[in-house]
Design a protein around this motif. Structure first.
Motif, PDB file in Angstrom:
ATOM      1  N   UNK A   1     -29.492 -26.208 -33.338  1.00 54.02           N
ATOM      2  CA  UNK A   1     -29.497 -25.331 -32.173  1.00 54.02           C
ATOM      3  C   UNK A   1     -29.946 -26.123 -30.951  1.00 54.02           C
TER       4      UNK A   1
ATOM      5  N   UNK B   1     -11.517 -21.637 -31.932  1.00 57.98           N
ATOM      6  CA  UNK B   1     -10.495 -22.386 -31.202  1.00 57.98           C
ATOM      7  C   UNK B   1     -10.117 -23.675 -31.930  1.00 57.98           C
TER       8      UNK B   1
ATOM      9  N   UNK C   1     -25.159 -31.811 -31.362  1.00 54.36           N
ATOM     10  CA  UNK C   1     -24.005 -31.812 -32.264  1.00 54.36           C
ATOM     11  C   UNK C   1     -23.714 -33.173 -32.878  1.00 54.36           C
TER      12      UNK C   1
ATOM     13  N   UNK D   1     -22.047 -23.565 -29.830  1.00 55.52           N
ATOM     14  CA  UNK D   1     -21.111 -23.772 -30.932  1.00 55.52           C
ATOM     15  C   UNK D   1     -19.899 -22.856 -30.812  1.00 55.52           C
ATOM     16  N   UNK D   2     -20.070 -21.691 -30.208  1.00 56.20           N
ATOM     17  CA  UNK D   2     -18.958 -20.746 -30.125  1.00 56.20           C
ATOM     18  C   UNK D   2     -18.204 -20.816 -28.807  1.00 56.20           C
ATOM     19  N   UNK D   3     -18.424 -21.879 -28.036  1.00 55.53           N
ATOM     20  CA  UNK D   3     -17.812 -21.961 -26.710  1.00 55.53           C
ATOM     21  C   UNK D   3     -16.285 -21.972 -26.787  1.00 55.53           C
TER      22      UNK D   3
ATOM     23  N   UNK E   1     -24.933 -29.156 -37.310  1.00 53.91           N
ATOM     24  CA  UNK E   1     -25.313 -29.016 -35.912  1.00 53.91           C
ATOM     25  C   UNK E   1     -26.692 -28.389 -35.797  1.00 53.91           C
TER      26      UNK E   1
ATOM     27  N   UNK F   1     -29.291 -15.826 -35.200  1.00 53.12           N
ATOM     28  CA  UNK F   1     -28.628 -17.030 -34.699  1.00 53.12           C
ATOM     29  C   UNK F   1     -28.319 -16.892 -33.224  1.00 53.12           C
TER      30      UNK F   1
ATOM     31  N   UNK G   1     -25.475 -24.973 -40.064  1.00 58.72           N
ATOM     32  CA  UNK G   1     -24.478 -24.946 -38.994  1.00 58.72           C
ATOM     33  C   UNK G   1     -23.603 -26.178 -39.172  1.00 58.72           C
ATOM     34  N   UNK G   2     -22.339 -26.055 -38.779  1.00 63.03           N
ATOM     35  CA  UNK G   2     -21.414 -27.147 -39.055  1.00 63.03           C
ATOM     36  C   UNK G   2     -20.504 -27.364 -37.860  1.00 63.03           C
ATOM     37  N   UNK G   3     -20.075 -28.608 -37.698  1.00 64.07           N
ATOM     38  CA  UNK G   3     -19.227 -28.961 -36.570  1.00 64.07           C
ATOM     39  C   UNK G   3     -17.805 -28.438 -36.770  1.00 64.07           C
TER      40      UNK G   3
ATOM     41  N   UNK H   1     -31.156 -17.696 -30.996  1.00 64.68           N
ATOM     42  CA  UNK H   1     -31.513 -19.099 -30.837  1.00 64.68           C
ATOM     43  C   UNK H   1     -30.694 -19.762 -29.731  1.00 64.68           C
ATOM     44  N   UNK H   2     -29.560 -19.187 -29.414  1.00 64.81           N
ATOM     45  CA  UNK H   2     -28.728 -19.737 -28.359  1.00 64.81           C
ATOM     46  C   UNK H   2     -27.966 -20.970 -28.805  1.00 64.81           C
TER      47      UNK H   2
ATOM     48  N   UNK I   1     -20.382 -18.056 -41.634  1.00 58.74           N
ATOM     49  CA  UNK I   1     -20.431 -17.339 -40.370  1.00 58.74           C
ATOM     50  C   UNK I   1     -19.590 -18.068 -39.341  1.00 58.74           C
ATOM     51  N   UNK I   2     -19.114 -17.362 -38.319  1.00 66.75           N
ATOM     52  CA  UNK I   2     -18.192 -18.003 -37.377  1.00 66.75           C
ATOM     53  C   UNK I   2     -18.842 -18.421 -36.061  1.00 66.75           C
ATOM     54  N   UNK I   3     -19.917 -17.743 -35.632  1.00 59.10           N
ATOM     55  CA  UNK I   3     -20.499 -18.096 -34.343  1.00 59.10           C
ATOM     56  C   UNK I   3     -22.010 -17.956 -34.394  1.00 59.10           C
ATOM     57  N   UNK I   4     -22.758 -19.031 -34.566  1.00 55.16           N
ATOM     58  CA  UNK I   4     -22.286 -20.407 -34.729  1.00 55.16           C
ATOM     59  C   UNK I   4     -21.637 -20.617 -36.097  1.00 55.16           C
ATOM     60  N   UNK I   5     -20.741 -21.589 -36.156  1.00 54.23           N
ATOM     61  CA  UNK I   5     -20.068 -21.867 -37.420  1.00 54.23           C
ATOM     62  C   UNK I   5     -21.096 -22.308 -38.458  1.00 54.23           C
ATOM     63  N   UNK I   6     -21.139 -21.581 -39.573  1.00 53.58           N
ATOM     64  CA  UNK I   6     -22.038 -21.953 -40.661  1.00 53.58           C
ATOM     65  C   UNK I   6     -21.235 -21.997 -41.942  1.00 53.58           C
TER      66      UNK I   6
ATOM     67  N   UNK J   1     -26.901 -12.444 -38.119  1.00 54.45           N
ATOM     68  CA  UNK J   1     -26.241 -13.117 -37.002  1.00 54.45           C
ATOM     69  C   UNK J   1     -27.052 -12.988 -35.721  1.00 54.45           C
TER      70      UNK J   1
END
Lengths: 334, 296
Positions: free
Chosen positions: A310, B249, A301, A189-191, A308, A182, B217-219, A185-186, B182-187, A179
């Motif tokens: 990065x 969220x 995105x 996605x988790x906003x 998605x 990831x 990674x996925x939307x 890379x910034x 994975x959750x952040x980023x969603x994978x 993780x």
């Protein structure tokens, strides 16, 4: 240069930001027409999966991208001006390495802190960034002064050391630390709204601190001695600008990870167009950074949706050629 | 009586031994397209992947294994073997020092197998990409190490169990499934991944069917839109499990979340190209199609 033209360009950039936000709210893995977006945003009773997507996923993400973009671009402008170095970017004094180390530590030890709805990762990243800034500042201080060159070198040295520590963690970490890669890379996605809530006050404070010292930044460009003669308390101003730039960087990195390129090129782009006067430069830079990152994230995105990318890839891929084009046409401001 | 039994036993051991040794030298084409000649049944095997290690032990070739990677954690006995380092970056010297007569790699360490070939050490790349290919990989590894009988029996058993799952899910409605890596980023598990294959065989429809291959990674928006009925995530050892992370969220209203159908699966079982993939498929089939509340 501070005249009609720079105002017009600033207004144009403001409209570009608004345009980018409108497009970003509609575009995505699923297209939502502007009318529908407006209805969802104005009528809280509106339900369904579109409403969930707009309110809980897309809006915080777009807002965070705008905040982070303005933070990074402004921090870049500040550091380029402060160090009189066109290569300077928000990460030049090692702040992102400090943030990364904080994030990695949080992940490696699985820390489960919670503060104002925030996870341990952004919290420790923020603390790491601020701690690094203080360390570099104190390392560079000799007598009552902080020579910018010493500051730059101390920043690079500390940054490299902290990066090596991050690599060490990653190297010896088992699978669960993938993780970290990831995070490094910034991206947005988790906003969440928590991140927006965290970033907003620091962005406002940082931008205000910088904006109030735009004139001093101009004077510093003449050289410190000259600035002193012109009645600027050089050491104090340096301290404030350094703190503000670091705060902006820390805000960006802790909420979105280290995103490259925006902070380096946005200030140059604006300078090429409206010149080096920080009073008109800074607001334009903040707007351009925000619009650029909102647009880049929208591309990230949507381009191979539902997968998605990065966002750092997009900033470099789109920003790079455009920057080179400007460089060829206008030459680097110096 | 006892004597006769012993004679019989000796004969039996000799017979199976002969069968195991029989047929060498053998030629095998590995998954990198290399033609490899194996002069005799290997007695010093180094495995460069957890999946290969599991296959070797499952076909009774555990005693022939002398070295494994740091990640080879199953079965228990594998952990007692000498370690040759990581998965994609094993230590060449440590491998050579074990004087192996066969090294089993995957496409992740194809380069290492090449390097070893330069040093005169025989290596095979075994990289099954689907569950079906795992079964043939088991048979091929068995052939390469002289465990044909055991490998054949294991593959047969696994094939039967897969058929049983197929019968179990036949005619049942296929729930929409999200495998959240994975959750952040969603994978997520995308098409072409092992997990995607397993979900399909277990009677589910992967909602990330149109994502990039592998584990992209996925939307998060698309997850909300496609509304998975079951969410699976890997159970890893130690901290940082997806299951412990806060819900992304907008996911509160997902059918899977509202109905409490969010499960963790042993990541080593479902994502590894080893024999335990079938047990993972059986488990997922029970999760997807068992009586509600039966599993948890």
């Amino acid at each position: 240069m501070r005249g009609k033209r720079s105002w017009a360009i600033t207004a144009l950039l403001g409209m570009a930001l608004i345009g980018a936000v409108i497009v970003a709210m509609g575009a995505g893995s699923v297209y939502i027409p502007p009318g529908e977006v407006a209805r969802i945003l104005t009528d809280p009773a509106q339900g369904g999966s579109f409403a969930t997507i707009i309110r809980q996923i897309r809006l915080p993400r777009v807002l965070l991208a705008a905040l982070v973009g303005s933070c990074l671009a402004t921090a870049g402008a500040v550091f380029q001006g402060l160090f009189k170095n066109p290569m300077a970017d928000p990460y030049v004094i090692g702040v992102s390495s400090g943030a990364s180390l904080g994030a990695v530590v949080a992940m490696a030890f699985g820390l489960q802190l919670r503060f104002l709805g925030l996870d341990s990762v952004p919290l420790l990243a923020f603390l790491g960034a601020v701690a690094t800034m203080l360390l570099v500042y104190n390392l560079a201080r000799t007598g009552g002064k902080v020579p910018v060159l010493t500051l730059l070198v101390a920043g690079v040295a500390v940054g490299s050391f902290l990066s090596a520590l991050v690599s060490l963690f990653v190297y010896f970490a088992d699978e669960r630390l993938h993780q970290v890669v990831f995070w490094l890379m910034g991206g947005f996605a988790g906003a969440t709204w928590h991140y927006v809530g965290m970033a907003l006050p620091y962005t406002v404070i940082g931008l205000a601190m910088v904006g109030l010292h735009a004139r001093e930044l101009n004077v510093l460009l003449l050289g410190e001695e000259q600035a002193q003669h012109l009645g600027v308390d050089v050491e104090r101003v340096k301290k404030i600008l350094l703190a503000a730039g670091s705060l902006l960087t820390a805000t960006a990195v802790s909420t979105a990870g280290p995103i490259g390129f925006v902070g380096l090129i946005a200030p140059h782009m604006v300078r090429m167009i409206i010149g080096p006067d920080h009073r008109s430069l800074l607001p334009a830079v903040a707007l351009l950074g925000a619009a650029f990152l909102v647009a880049a994230d929208t591309i990230a995105r949507t381009i191979i949706s539902p997968t998605e990318l990065p966002v750092g890839l997009i900033t470099a891929l789109c920003g790079g050629p455009f920057f080179i084009y400007l460089l060829k046409r206008k030459g680097l401001w110096s | 009586m006892m004597k006769r039994f012993l004679v019989l036993l000796t004969l039996l051991v000799l017979a199976t031994g002969a069968a195991a040794q029989g047929g060498f030298p053998r030629e095998i084409v590995d998954d990198a397209g290399r033609k490899v000649l194996i002069p005799q049944a290997p007695g010093r095997i180094v495995s460069l992947a957890p999946s290969n290690t599991e296959i070797l032990f499952a076909i009774g070739a555990g005693d022939q294994v002398v070295g494994v990677t740091d990640y080879c954690n199953y079965p228990q006995e594998a952990q007692e073997k000498d370690k040759v380092g990581g998965f994609s970056d094993p230590n060449l010297e440590a491998i050579v020092a074990l004087a192996p007569d066969l090294v089993l790699g995957t496409n992740f360490n194809d380069g290492v197998i090449e390097d070893l070939a330069q040093l005169g050490i025989r290596g095979l790349v075994i990289s099954p990409g689907t569950v079906e290919e795992v079964l043939t990989a088991i048979e091929r590894v068995g052939y390469a190490v002289g465990r044909d009988g055991e490998a054949g029996a294991l593959a047969e058993n696994l094939r039967e169990r897969l058929l049983a799952v197929e019968e179990y899910i036949a005619g049942k409605e296929r729930p929409r499934v999200l495998y959240q890596v994975w959750h952040d980023p969603l994978m997520v598990a995308g098409p072409g991944s092992f997990v995607d294959n397993a979900i399909t065989l277990a009677g589910g429809d992967n909602i990330a069917w149109d994502a990039a291959r592998g584990y992209p990674r996925f939307s998060s928006e698309v997850v909300v839109l496609r509304d998975p009925e079951v969410i699976l995530s890997p159970k890893t050892h130690g901290s940082g499990a997806v299951a412990d992370a806060p819900l992304p969220p907008g996911w509160e209203d997902l059918t899977a979340v509202k109905e409490g159908r969010v499960y963790s699966i042993d990541a080593d079982m479902i994502a590894r190209a080893g024999p335990r993939i079938v047990a993972a498929i059986e488990e997922v089939a029970r999760i997807l199609h068992g009586e509600k509340g039966e599993d948890k």
